[in-house]
Design a protein around this motif. Structure first.
Motif, PDB file in Angstrom:
ATOM      1  N   LEU A 146     -21.498   3.853  29.996  1.00 21.89           N
ATOM      2  CA  LEU A 146     -21.100   5.983  28.663  1.00 21.89           C
ATOM      3  C   LEU A 146     -21.667   7.150  29.908  1.00 21.89           C
ATOM      4  O   LEU A 146     -21.125   7.894  29.232  1.00 21.89           O
ATOM      5  CB  LEU A 146     -22.632   5.839  27.597  1.00 21.89           C
ATOM      6  CG  LEU A 146     -22.418   4.424  26.118  1.00 21.89           C
ATOM      7  CD1 LEU A 146     -23.343   4.291  24.988  1.00 21.89           C
ATOM      8  CD2 LEU A 146     -20.974   5.286  25.901  1.00 21.89           C
ATOM      9  N   PRO A 147     -23.173   6.381  30.661  1.00 26.15           N
ATOM     10  CA  PRO A 147     -23.276   7.839  31.496  1.00 26.15           C
ATOM     11  C   PRO A 147     -22.033   8.069  32.580  1.00 26.15           C
ATOM     12  O   PRO A 147     -22.616   8.623  33.522  1.00 26.15           O
ATOM     13  CB  PRO A 147     -24.526   7.809  31.991  1.00 26.15           C
ATOM     14  CG  PRO A 147     -24.598   6.196  32.417  1.00 26.15           C
ATOM     15  CD  PRO A 147     -23.697   5.683  30.933  1.00 26.15           C
ATOM     16  N   PHE A 157     -14.328   6.135  31.206  1.00 28.38           N
ATOM     17  CA  PHE A 157     -13.129   5.072  30.670  1.00 28.38           C
ATOM     18  C   PHE A 157     -12.688   5.501  29.570  1.00 28.38           C
ATOM     19  O   PHE A 157     -11.595   4.618  28.334  1.00 28.38           O
ATOM     20  CB  PHE A 157     -14.930   3.765  30.043  1.00 28.38           C
ATOM     21  CG  PHE A 157     -15.201   4.028  31.637  1.00 28.38           C
ATOM     22  CD1 PHE A 157     -14.597   3.031  31.825  1.00 28.38           C
ATOM     23  CD2 PHE A 157     -16.986   4.155  31.172  1.00 28.38           C
ATOM     24  CE1 PHE A 157     -15.612   1.717  33.436  1.00 28.38           C
ATOM     25  CE2 PHE A 157     -16.912   3.384  32.759  1.00 28.38           C
ATOM     26  CZ  PHE A 157     -16.449   2.651  33.830  1.00 28.38           C
ATOM     27  N   ALA A 158     -12.628   6.756  29.189  1.00 28.65           N
ATOM     28  CA  ALA A 158     -11.897   7.605  27.799  1.00 28.65           C
ATOM     29  C   ALA A 158     -10.528   6.912  28.167  1.00 28.65           C
ATOM     30  O   ALA A 158      -9.668   7.030  29.028  1.00 28.65           O
ATOM     31  CB  ALA A 158     -11.658   8.754  28.212  1.00 28.65           C
ATOM     32  N   GLY A 159      -9.438   6.073  26.632  1.00 26.74           N
ATOM     33  CA  GLY A 159      -8.469   5.901  27.014  1.00 26.74           C
ATOM     34  C   GLY A 159      -8.163   4.152  27.945  1.00 26.74           C
ATOM     35  O   GLY A 159      -7.040   3.795  27.801  1.00 26.74           O
ATOM     36  N   TRP A 181     -28.138   3.390  17.345  1.00 26.51           N
ATOM     37  CA  TRP A 181     -27.232   3.590  17.880  1.00 26.51           C
ATOM     38  C   TRP A 181     -26.477   2.244  17.738  1.00 26.51           C
ATOM     39  O   TRP A 181     -26.841   1.558  18.596  1.00 26.51           O
ATOM     40  CB  TRP A 181     -27.119   4.961  18.465  1.00 26.51           C
ATOM     41  CG  TRP A 181     -27.242   4.569  20.142  1.00 26.51           C
ATOM     42  CD1 TRP A 181     -28.665   4.931  20.622  1.00 26.51           C
ATOM     43  CD2 TRP A 181     -26.791   4.029  21.236  1.00 26.51           C
ATOM     44  NE1 TRP A 181     -28.857   4.724  21.490  1.00 26.51           N
ATOM     45  CE2 TRP A 181     -27.269   3.435  21.877  1.00 26.51           C
ATOM     46  CE3 TRP A 181     -25.657   3.263  21.213  1.00 26.51           C
ATOM     47  CZ2 TRP A 181     -27.059   3.204  23.266  1.00 26.51           C
ATOM     48  CZ3 TRP A 181     -25.626   3.062  22.823  1.00 26.51           C
ATOM     49  CH2 TRP A 181     -26.327   3.014  23.588  1.00 26.51           C
ATOM     50  N   LEU A 182     -24.858   1.960  18.015  1.00 34.00           N
ATOM     51  CA  LEU A 182     -24.245   0.973  17.532  1.00 34.00           C
ATOM     52  C   LEU A 182     -23.425   1.200  18.856  1.00 34.00           C
ATOM     53  O   LEU A 182     -22.843   1.757  19.176  1.00 34.00           O
ATOM     54  CB  LEU A 182     -23.609   0.655  16.081  1.00 34.00           C
ATOM     55  CG  LEU A 182     -24.521   0.262  14.914  1.00 34.00           C
ATOM     56  CD1 LEU A 182     -24.100   0.099  13.672  1.00 34.00           C
ATOM     57  CD2 LEU A 182     -25.297  -0.831  15.099  1.00 34.00           C
ATOM     58  N   LEU A 183     -23.445  -0.161  19.590  1.00 37.13           N
ATOM     59  CA  LEU A 183     -22.520   0.609  21.314  1.00 37.13           C
ATOM     60  C   LEU A 183     -20.991   0.143  20.840  1.00 37.13           C
ATOM     61  O   LEU A 183     -20.499   1.520  21.304  1.00 37.13           O
ATOM     62  CB  LEU A 183     -22.859  -0.999  21.532  1.00 37.13           C
ATOM     63  CG  LEU A 183     -21.834  -0.704  23.207  1.00 37.13           C
ATOM     64  CD1 LEU A 183     -22.308   0.164  24.100  1.00 37.13           C
ATOM     65  CD2 LEU A 183     -22.431  -2.249  23.752  1.00 37.13           C
ATOM     66  N   LEU A 187     -19.014   3.730  22.135  1.00 39.10           N
ATOM     67  CA  LEU A 187     -17.770   3.659  23.121  1.00 39.10           C
ATOM     68  C   LEU A 187     -17.058   3.906  22.488  1.00 39.10           C
ATOM     69  O   LEU A 187     -15.626   4.607  22.933  1.00 39.10           O
ATOM     70  CB  LEU A 187     -17.879   1.822  23.474  1.00 39.10           C
ATOM     71  CG  LEU A 187     -18.633   1.669  24.019  1.00 39.10           C
ATOM     72  CD1 LEU A 187     -18.129   0.040  24.358  1.00 39.10           C
ATOM     73  CD2 LEU A 187     -18.702   2.012  25.788  1.00 39.10           C
ATOM     74  N   ARG A 188     -15.931   4.235  20.878  1.00 39.41           N
ATOM     75  CA  ARG A 188     -14.888   4.258  20.297  1.00 39.41           C
ATOM     76  C   ARG A 188     -15.594   5.899  20.169  1.00 39.41           C
ATOM     77  O   ARG A 188     -14.065   6.308  20.881  1.00 39.41           O
ATOM     78  CB  ARG A 188     -15.380   3.778  19.051  1.00 39.41           C
ATOM     79  CG  ARG A 188     -14.428   2.323  18.879  1.00 39.41           C
ATOM     80  CD  ARG A 188     -14.487   2.237  17.291  1.00 39.41           C
ATOM     81  NE  ARG A 188     -14.190   0.426  17.490  1.00 39.41           N
ATOM     82  CZ  ARG A 188     -13.045   0.287  17.404  1.00 39.41           C
ATOM     83  NH1 ARG A 188     -12.052   0.421  17.220  1.00 39.41           N
ATOM     84  NH2 ARG A 188     -12.585  -1.458  16.699  1.00 39.41           N
ATOM     85  N   GLU A 189     -16.574   6.281  20.008  1.00 37.99           N
ATOM     86  CA  GLU A 189     -16.710   7.617  20.063  1.00 37.99           C
ATOM     87  C   GLU A 189     -16.536   8.327  20.776  1.00 37.99           C
ATOM     88  O   GLU A 189     -15.620   9.570  20.844  1.00 37.99           O
ATOM     89  CB  GLU A 189     -17.807   7.854  18.980  1.00 37.99           C
ATOM     90  CG  GLU A 189     -17.982   7.869  17.886  1.00 37.99           C
ATOM     91  CD  GLU A 189     -19.323   8.040  17.828  1.00 37.99           C
ATOM     92  OE1 GLU A 189     -20.399   8.179  18.708  1.00 37.99           O
ATOM     93  OE2 GLU A 189     -20.022   7.225  16.069  1.00 37.99           O
ATOM     94  N   ALA A 190     -16.395   7.729  22.318  1.00 42.51           N
ATOM     95  CA  ALA A 190     -16.569   8.760  24.017  1.00 42.51           C
ATOM     96  C   ALA A 190     -15.142   8.691  24.394  1.00 42.51           C
ATOM     97  O   ALA A 190     -15.046   8.914  25.285  1.00 42.51           O
ATOM     98  CB  ALA A 190     -17.017   7.833  24.375  1.00 42.51           C
ATOM     99  N   GLY A 191     -14.273   7.785  23.250  1.00 39.64           N
ATOM    100  CA  GLY A 191     -12.549   7.847  23.583  1.00 39.64           C
ATOM    101  C   GLY A 191     -12.323   6.477  23.984  1.00 39.64           C
ATOM    102  O   GLY A 191     -11.508   6.396  24.760  1.00 39.64           O
TER     103      GLY A 191
END
Length: 231
Positions: A146-147, A157-159, A181-183, A187-191
């Motif tokens: 995530l960071p 890691f978008a896409g 929060w749920l992993l 991750l989906r929200e981040a892209g």
């Protein structure tokens, strides 16, 4: 010969949404199973953690009623053999990345506490993946993805195709309603382009030099995929 940097959580707890601290750490199988695969392939590994903190095993991962008495004893003995190395990991911020061909991040809920917000890990992952090296992680370890943002603010890691411990598995494990929060959702929200298999069954996604495993049962296969990319 290739060399792998294991990035381990330095946290012994996960702060739940009500503020209580859930005891955790790293998940034993997610450290030990990949180590065995890498040792069999003749690949050396080093351990690192935030601030060089001594990693703590999640006792739940060694519970005889979960993994069997024989397996519990075996894993405890394996961890005891590693104790000297685990007590003094490298300081994550000071790691010389030129030394390594891959990074591997095991799970346990600990990474949800510290690796998910580690700028040092984020920088390492950007340098490694953009440098053509292997980035790999399993279960809750992908919280550490995530960071990883580039200087332009884009998420590394978008896409990208990946997997991790799923929201369904978190629900079945009994912590979803307590989690801040749920992993999978994050991750989906981040892209990320997220995919998963059956709960608790082995499932691994390989996207070029990115290797991710869904849960503890995916640890061995994920490590085998990393070996395939390195050899």
């Amino acid at each position: 010969m290739p060399k792998i940097l294991f990035v381990l959580t330095g946290s012994d707890h996960w702060t739940l949404k009500d503020g209580t601290k859930h005891p955790t750490g790293f998940w034993a199988e997610e450290l030990l199973a990949p180590l065995e695969v890498f040792a069999d392939a003749g690949i050396d590994v080093d351990f690192a953690s935030p601030q060089g903190k001594t990693p703590v095993v999640d006792e739940g991962s060694l519970a005889p009623d979960a993994i069997g008495e024989e397996e519990s004893v075996k894993q405890r003995e394996a961890l005891q053999a590693l104790a000297g190395r685990l007590e003094s990991p490298l300081v994550l911020a000071d790691v010389d990345l030129d030394t390594y061909d891959a990074v591997f991040v095991p799970g346990g809920h600990g990474p949800m506490e510290d690796l998910a917000v580690s700028d040092d890990l984020g920088r390492i992952l950007v340098t490694m993946l953009d440098g053509g090296k292997v980035v790999s992680s399993v279960c809750h370890g992908p919280a550490g993805l995530l960071p990883a943002t580039r200087t332009d603010g884009s998420w590394l890691f978008a896409g990208r195709n990946l997997t991790a411990f799923t929201d369904v598995e978190e629900e079945q494990a009994g912590l979803a309603d307590k989690a801040p929060w749920l992993l999978e959702s994050r991750l989906r929200e981040a892209g990320a382009t997220f995919s998963s298999g059956e709960p608790w069954a082995p499932f691994v996604v390989v996207d070029d030099k990115l290797v991710t495993g869904q849960n503890p049962a995916s640890s061995t296969e994920a490590a085998q995929k990393v070996v395939g990319l390195l050899t």
